[in-house]
Design a protein around this motif. Structure first.
Motif, PDB file in Angstrom:
ATOM      1  N   SER A  51       0.826  -1.206   0.000  1.00 48.31           N
ATOM      2  CA  SER A  51       0.000   0.000   0.000  1.00 48.31           C
ATOM      3  C   SER A  51       0.864   1.262   0.000  1.00 48.31           C
ATOM      4  CB  SER A  51      -0.917  -0.013   1.225  1.00 48.31           C
ATOM      5  OG  SER A  51      -1.736   1.129   1.252  1.00 48.31           O
ATOM      6  N   ILE A  52       1.939   1.251   0.802  1.00 50.43           N
ATOM      7  CA  ILE A  52       2.818   2.422   0.858  1.00 50.43           C
ATOM      8  C   ILE A  52       3.458   2.675  -0.508  1.00 50.43           C
ATOM      9  CG2 ILE A  52       4.975   3.296   1.830  1.00 50.43           C
ATOM     10  CD1 ILE A  52       4.193   1.890   4.448  1.00 50.43           C
ATOM     11  N   VAL A  53       3.929   1.602  -1.135  1.00 51.40           N
ATOM     12  CA  VAL A  53       4.591   1.751  -2.445  1.00 51.40           C
ATOM     13  C   VAL A  53       3.584   2.108  -3.526  1.00 51.40           C
ATOM     14  CG1 VAL A  53       5.870   0.527  -4.237  1.00 51.40           C
ATOM     15  CG2 VAL A  53       6.490   0.212  -1.836  1.00 51.40           C
ATOM     16  N   ARG A  54       2.564   1.253  -3.677  1.00 49.48           N
ATOM     17  CA  ARG A  54       1.620   1.427  -4.785  1.00 49.48           C
ATOM     18  C   ARG A  54       0.750   2.663  -4.594  1.00 49.48           C
ATOM     19  NH1 ARG A  54      -2.585  -3.057  -4.669  1.00 49.48           N
ATOM     20  NH2 ARG A  54      -3.312  -1.700  -2.973  1.00 49.48           N
ATOM     21  N   ASP A  55       0.113   2.773  -3.422  1.00 54.33           N
ATOM     22  CA  ASP A  55      -0.820   3.879  -3.207  1.00 54.33           C
ATOM     23  C   ASP A  55      -0.090   5.199  -3.004  1.00 54.33           C
ATOM     24  OD1 ASP A  55      -3.053   2.158  -3.358  1.00 54.33           O
ATOM     25  OD2 ASP A  55      -2.671   1.487  -1.317  1.00 54.33           O
TER      26      ASP A  55
END
Length: 588
Positions: free
Chosen positions: A141-145
């Motif tokens: 989530s941190i990377v993608r979002d």
């Protein structure tokens, strides 16, 4: 170790996978960029093709193919990214779980006195699973979002800087909501996890003592107690869910209001010819997507909070250093089991489980090689503490214990436990075959050696009567076997490992007289040629010992043979008379 240090220590497990995470980051950027190009592509078609009347079927087909190509790129790179992340995350947690279990097995017995088994089970299973979700969900989530949010803002400013600036006014509102809920979410999760741990510990203890519960008809009482634990966990869980739902729905409302405002202001700009319809379409798409990654990140907030709690709990375990430490390699000494004589010296030892009260006081005891020593005394006299120190489950507070003149603190535990074998009152058997239980899963011990040991102690015929013989699977703790049969298997286990010193901690206390005779015969077999210390609940067990040590209140008050002690007419004679009175009363 504080929480920040613990979190850094956890992240160090990701270091061997750093190149994998770099590829995941690269694939994420490609997939996100391809995904965010789609609304822009449609806006170009609307503004420079269809709206101006210049469009053709060929142009529409070209844009459709480009759109499908972008969809394909998103699918392929998202698939690779998700698979690589799962592989890396699961590998990290598998290593963490292995290290945690190994660390727990290295702890001294005092560690297990302080920590409930149910809590440790939660650490190894549930807490590591929470950390697994951190690497496979939160990191994703941190990377993608996070990258999605940055690129969405970039596209919005590229399309219309003024409208993008209006939208950026939402960021302080988002930060305020996040800050407002942060403490409430953390507290709700901590309370829920703590109650879950207490519930698991309660269940583990009750399962271990189920025979006692049934014997005293405590099923209703324990069920009522569990209902209370369960009700409290339900209450804390619902509190956590309510807080989480309120947190997430706040963002949903904010997202819908934002879309309405963009439609209003953007629509007015389109009517005034200050903004094209294609740009408005793209902007509405981006503002919807703007809240999607924020929503995803906030939905991972609970997982992040749970990870912090789990990391804190696990690293509290990692921070515990064994009280019984291995000697330094430079100063460590070794005794060859085949050359060892088995002399034991307790040199004026003192010991206490806490800092306030000694349970052993200046014990000075010297045992000759091959001597059979009986240790007797009432409950709390210090008998088990004495032999636990010899097995180095604990360390003396003062004085020393030596085997063949070597302080056991200078012996590596592997070397010490090859010299000292222990048979406890309730021998532990694992889920597995009889063969594996006797050789403790050590493949270097052959099947023939196991069978020979079982013949030696007199348990072979019993095993042969079983349908699968030595390959019979035993359930947990060897249920299905009598107490005497389990004890005889533990004697066979001692024989295959051939320790020079043998300790029996009230090994016949719970046996009937017939089974006790079988175990006594096995004891004579296994003690031959070994220094043997026997803690006796029944004085008849040690009447033929070379020497009997009588303990009282943590001190040796008498010692000698059975006849010598009776002639002294002291404490031992009193214990013997009491035991004889019980036997006579039982017969009558």
């Amino acid at each position: 170790m504080n929480r920040r240090q613990a979190f850094r220590s956890m992240l160090s497990y990701a270091k061997p996978h750093r190149y994998t995470f770099l590829l995941i980051f690269l694939f994420s950027i490609i997939a996100i960029f391809a995904d965010l190009l789609q609304p822009y592509l449609v806006s170009v078609l609307l503004d420079h093709g269809l709206a101006e009347g210049k469009g053709s079927l060929k142009m529409v087909l070209l844009f459709a193919v480009l759109y499908l190509l972008l969809v394909g790129i998103v699918f392929i790179f998202s698939y690779w990214q998700a698979n690589m992340l799962q592989r890396a995350g699961q590998s990290i947690v598998a290593q963490l779980r292995k290290d945690l279990f190994h660390h727990i097995t290295l702890q001294s017995m005092s560690f297990f006195d302080r920590h409930k088994s149910g809590s440790l089970v939660t650490n190894v299973s549930s807490d590591t699973e929470t950390i697994s979700r951190f690497f496979t969900q939160v990191v994703l989530s941190i990377v993608r979002d996070g990258m999605s949010l940055i690129l969405i803002i970039g596209f919005m400013f590229y399309l219309d800087a003024e409208l993008a600036l209006y939208c950026m006014g939402l960021i302080p509102v988002i930060m305020f909501i996040s800050w407002s809920f942060r403490k409430a979410l953390r507290n709700a999760y901590q309370r829920s996890r703590a109650q879950l741990s207490r519930s698991v510990a309660f269940v583990a203890e009750n399962l271990a003592g189920m025979s006692l519960i049934q014997a005293f008809h405590q099923e209703k009482e324990q069920t009522a107690a569990f209902k209370q634990h369960n009700r409290q966990y339900l209450r804390e869980n619902l509190r956590e869910v309510r807080t989480s739902v309120l947190f997430n729905r706040s963002f949903d409302i904010l997202g819908n209001v934002s879309v309405a405002l963009v439609v209003w202001f953007g629509g007015l700009a389109v009517l005034d010819k200050r903004l094209s319809f294609g740009v408005l379409y793209a902007f509405i798409s981006y503002i919807r997507q703007f809240f999607q990654p924020i929503n995803q990140i906030t939905q991972q907030w609970n997982t992040l909070q749970s990870t912090l709690v789990s990391v804190d709990r696990i690293w509290r375990i990692f921070a515990v250093e064994p009280e019984v430490r291995e000697p330094d390699e430079a100063t460590a000494k070794h005794l060859d089991p085949e050359q060892a004589q088995g002399r034991i010296d307790f040199n004026r030892i003192r010991f206490s489980y806490t800092d306030h009260q000694d349970v052993l006081h200046d014990i000075d005891l010297h045992v000759k090689p091959g001597e059979f020593i009986g240790i007797v005394g009432t409950t709390g006299a210090g008998k088990s503490s004495l032999v636990n120190l010899l097995a180095r489950f604990y360390d003396v507070k003062r004085g020393s214990i030596e085997i063949d003149g070597v302080d056991i603190r200078s012996l590596p535990s592997e070397s010490l436990h090859r010299l000292v074998g222990i048979v406890q009152q309730d021998p532990f058997l694992y889920s597995g075959t009889i063969i594996d239980n006797v050789r403790l899963f050590n493949k270097e011990i052959s099947r023939e050696e196991v069978i020979a040991a079982c013949r030696f102690v007199g348990v072979h015929k019993m095993i042969e009567r079983l349908k699968e013989g030595y390959d019979t699977m035993l359930s947990e703790r060897g249920s299905g076997l009598s107490a005497g049969e389990r004890q005889l298997l533990s004697f066979a286990r001692i024989l295959v490992y051939q320790p020079k010193i043998l300790i029996l901690d009230e090994a016949t206390a719970n046996l009937d007289s017939h089974t006790e005779q079988l175990v006594q015969r096995a004891l004579r077999v296994v003690s031959e040629g070994r220094t043997t210390l026997v803690i006796a609940h029944r004085l008849s067990t040690v009447q033929h010992a070379d020497r009997i040590i009588v303990m009282r209140h943590g001190k040796i008050v008498e010692q000698g043979t059975h006849e010598q002690l009776l002639q002294q007419n002291g404490y031992y004679a009193e214990l013997y008379a009491h035991s004889r009175g019980q036997v006579t009363k039982g017969i009558s």
